[in-house]
Design an enzyme around this catalytic site. Sequence first.
Site, PDB file in Angstrom:
ATOM      1  N   GLU A 222      -3.654   2.360  -7.249  1.00  0.00           N
ATOM      2  CA  GLU A 222      -4.711   3.269  -6.335  1.00  0.00           C
ATOM      3  C   GLU A 222      -2.956   4.923  -7.213  1.00  0.00           C
ATOM      4  OE1 GLU A 222      -6.667   1.812  -2.757  1.00  0.00           O
ATOM      5  OE2 GLU A 222      -4.047   2.132  -2.393  1.00  0.00           O
TER       6      GLU A 222
ATOM      7  N   HIS B 106       0.856  -1.172  -0.048  1.00  0.00           N
ATOM      8  CA  HIS B 106      -0.170  -0.041   0.261  1.00  0.00           C
ATOM      9  C   HIS B 106       1.042   1.265  -0.358  1.00  0.00           C
ATOM     10  CE1 HIS B 106      -2.942   3.523   1.406  1.00  0.00           C
ATOM     11  NE2 HIS B 106      -3.747   1.834   0.940  1.00  0.00           N
TER      12      HIS B 106
HETATM   13  P1  PGA Z   1      -9.534   6.300   0.103  1.00  0.00           P
HETATM   14  O1  PGA Z   1      -8.308   5.207   0.458  1.00  0.00           O
HETATM   15  O2  PGA Z   1     -10.479   5.639  -0.276  1.00  0.00           O
HETATM   16  O3  PGA Z   1      -9.908   6.954   1.844  1.00  0.00           O
HETATM   17  O4  PGA Z   1      -8.993   7.550  -0.411  1.00  0.00           O
HETATM   18  C1  PGA Z   1      -7.820   4.193  -0.244  1.00  0.00           C
HETATM   19  C2  PGA Z   1      -7.434   3.437  -0.444  1.00  0.00           C
HETATM   20  O5  PGA Z   1      -5.825   3.807   0.448  1.00  0.00           O
HETATM   21  O6  PGA Z   1      -6.640   2.139   0.805  1.00  0.00           O
END
Ligand code: PGA
Length: 256
Positions: free
Chosen positions: A168, A96
């Site tokens: 992401e 992540h």
């Molecule tokens: P968020 O986080 O939906 O609060 O932007 C997503 C993540 O970090 O997996």
Amino acid sequence: MSRRPVVVGNWKMFKTVPETVAFALEWKQKGGEYPGVDVGFTPPFVAVAALAEKVKGTGLWVGAQNLHWEKTGAFTGEVSAPMLAAAGASCVLVGHSERRQYFGETDETVAKKTAAALEAGLTPIVCVGETLAERKGGKTFDVVHRHVTGAFAKIPAEQIGRCVIAYEPVWAIGTGETATPAQAQEVHAHIRELVRGMAARHVAEATRIQYGGSVKPSNAAELLGQPDVDGALVGGASLEVASFAAICAAAQAAKK
Ligand code: PGA
């Protein structure tokens, strides 16, 4: 080809064990059923076993947000893949951006963790994505290339299909700013192309690629409607039953 959407709530460092149990009970009452979707949650380590116990038999995925690549050893503060599996986890986040940014996660450690998760029978959810500076500098595809090839460097290529990839963009995480559906689709298609370059075509076609970064009920349908967006990794909007259920419903509707 149709891929079963996968929607996972990443709770980050939110919810105690009692809060997790309360959420699980509320989810069972009000969360709804999404037979066409894999739905899961990654609570903090201490709540993994309690959540797994509460949702046993429902088909929900329960996972952790990190792991160590060794099975056991003198690694104070760490938790291994077999320990997670024994606690009832079926998946685990790897790489992540918050781990890369704040805790020294590298492509090398992501590769080791991905291999260790698979070996323990867990589904790794491998997170990739560029920062705002990288996007502005025209480096998005380079970064995604490095993250994807790095993450799968230590496993046989056909096993990539056992993993979930989460795209992401760092600039969209927790900022309220979301990639447009077109921006998400462009990078997702590129990631699938990268997998196609590493593994057989059918593996690339079967690999599920989630989008993450400020996914909420108001934008989920459009994002999940993109051909290469196979689900969502949801932070903030996964902390409440109603908003997360709305996103799961959007996934169900998008892929029927
Ligand atoms: P968020 O986080 O939906 O609060 O932007 C997503 C993540 O970090 O997996």
